[in-house]
Design a protein around this motif. Structure first.
Motif, PDB file in Angstrom:
ATOM      1  N   THR A 156       0.844  -1.193   0.000  1.00 31.30           N
ATOM      2  CA  THR A 156       0.000   0.000   0.000  1.00 31.30           C
ATOM      3  C   THR A 156       0.875   1.237   0.000  1.00 31.30           C
ATOM      4  O   THR A 156       1.767   1.367   0.847  1.00 31.30           O
ATOM      5  N   CYS A 157       0.623   2.138  -0.932  1.00 31.65           N
ATOM      6  CA  CYS A 157       1.289   3.436  -0.964  1.00 31.65           C
ATOM      7  C   CYS A 157       0.440   4.358  -0.086  1.00 31.65           C
ATOM      8  O   CYS A 157      -0.668   4.723  -0.448  1.00 31.65           O
ATOM      9  N   TYR A 158       0.959   4.712   1.093  1.00 34.89           N
ATOM     10  CA  TYR A 158       0.148   5.424   2.080  1.00 34.89           C
ATOM     11  C   TYR A 158       0.431   6.917   2.200  1.00 34.89           C
ATOM     12  O   TYR A 158      -0.356   7.641   2.823  1.00 34.89           O
ATOM     13  N   HIS A 159       1.516   7.409   1.593  1.00 48.68           N
ATOM     14  CA  HIS A 159       1.812   8.840   1.673  1.00 48.68           C
ATOM     15  C   HIS A 159       2.718   9.236   0.511  1.00 48.68           C
ATOM     16  O   HIS A 159       3.628   8.496   0.149  1.00 48.68           O
ATOM     17  N   ILE A 160       2.462  10.421  -0.044  1.00 42.55           N
ATOM     18  CA  ILE A 160       3.263  10.915  -1.168  1.00 42.55           C
ATOM     19  C   ILE A 160       3.616  12.375  -0.926  1.00 42.55           C
ATOM     20  O   ILE A 160       2.766  13.175  -0.529  1.00 42.55           O
ATOM     21  N   THR A 161       4.884  12.706  -1.182  1.00 39.76           N
ATOM     22  CA  THR A 161       5.323  14.096  -1.188  1.00 39.76           C
ATOM     23  C   THR A 161       5.608  14.465  -2.642  1.00 39.76           C
ATOM     24  O   THR A 161       5.339  13.680  -3.550  1.00 39.76           O
ATOM     25  N   ARG A 162       6.201  15.643  -2.863  1.00 42.80           N
ATOM     26  CA  ARG A 162       6.529  16.033  -4.234  1.00 42.80           C
ATOM     27  C   ARG A 162       7.567  15.122  -4.871  1.00 42.80           C
ATOM     28  O   ARG A 162       7.613  14.987  -6.090  1.00 42.80           O
ATOM     29  N   SER A 163       8.399  14.467  -4.060  1.00 44.02           N
ATOM     30  CA  SER A 163       9.478  13.681  -4.654  1.00 44.02           C
ATOM     31  C   SER A 163       9.581  12.237  -4.161  1.00 44.02           C
ATOM     32  O   SER A 163      10.343  11.456  -4.716  1.00 44.02           O
ATOM     33  N   VAL A 164       8.806  11.873  -3.130  1.00 44.11           N
ATOM     34  CA  VAL A 164       8.930  10.537  -2.563  1.00 44.11           C
ATOM     35  C   VAL A 164       7.557   9.950  -2.244  1.00 44.11           C
ATOM     36  O   VAL A 164       6.683  10.651  -1.725  1.00 44.11           O
ATOM     37  N   ALA A 165       7.410   8.659  -2.539  1.00 45.44           N
ATOM     38  CA  ALA A 165       6.211   7.908  -2.160  1.00 45.44           C
ATOM     39  C   ALA A 165       6.616   6.894  -1.098  1.00 45.44           C
ATOM     40  O   ALA A 165       7.676   6.269  -1.188  1.00 45.44           O
ATOM     41  N   PHE A 166       5.774   6.719  -0.093  1.00 46.50           N
ATOM     42  CA  PHE A 166       6.052   5.813   1.023  1.00 46.50           C
ATOM     43  C   PHE A 166       5.100   4.625   0.976  1.00 46.50           C
ATOM     44  O   PHE A 166       3.900   4.789   0.763  1.00 46.50           O
TER      45      PHE A 166
END
Length: 145
Positions: free
Chosen positions: A104-114
């Motif tokens: 599950t991709c639970y958080h995204i910033t401008r340059s990184v997905a967690f």
């Protein structure tokens, strides 16, 4: 009907030689989620005495499922790469059983997905491994998506 991001993730996984060699298949993909499975194969046994699959094969499955989850997220580009992946092996996978990774991709910033992922065999109550990872998100591609 499958959305374009899910279709792209499936095509990407199907095209990767290591995924084909490991026999990985897509069970399901959705918005920021991916489930992949790898069948038991004696070619990937890490310990011939026990028949347990090598951790490297489990690692590849979890990494690929994490990348697919990022690719399927509505706020990310169609292409990503692993920046960091931490895997905790909880127990050996049961010989003879397929291994399934759910990411599950639970958080995204401008340059990184967690991403978080769990790998199980037929005993779904006791994970084989868990993972947390960070994947690239290219701002220029994100804006076009």
């Amino acid at each position: 009907m499958e959305d374009p991001k899910s279709r792209a993730a499936r095509q990407f996984i199907d095209a990767l030689p290591h995924c084909r060699d490991l026999g990985m298949s897509v069970v399901s993909v959705g918005e920021g989620e991916a489930v992949l499975e790898m069948p038991y194969d004696t070619r990937f046994v890490g310990d011939p005495k026990t028949g347990v699959i090598h951790g490297g094969a489990v690692s590849a499955l979890m990494d690929t499922s994490g990348g697919a989850a990022v690719m399927c997220h509505p706020d990310t580009p169609a292409v990503t790469a692993t920046l960091d992946l931490r895997i905790d092996y909880m127990r050996p996978a049961t010989p003879g059983h397929a291994i399934r990774a759910t990411a599950t991709c639970y958080h995204i910033t401008r340059s990184v997905a967690f991403v978080r992922a769990v790998a199980t065999d037929n005993d779904t109550e006791r994970p084989v491994a868990t993972a947390t990872g960070a994947f690239t998100v290219e701002a220029s591609r994100k804006a076009k998506a």
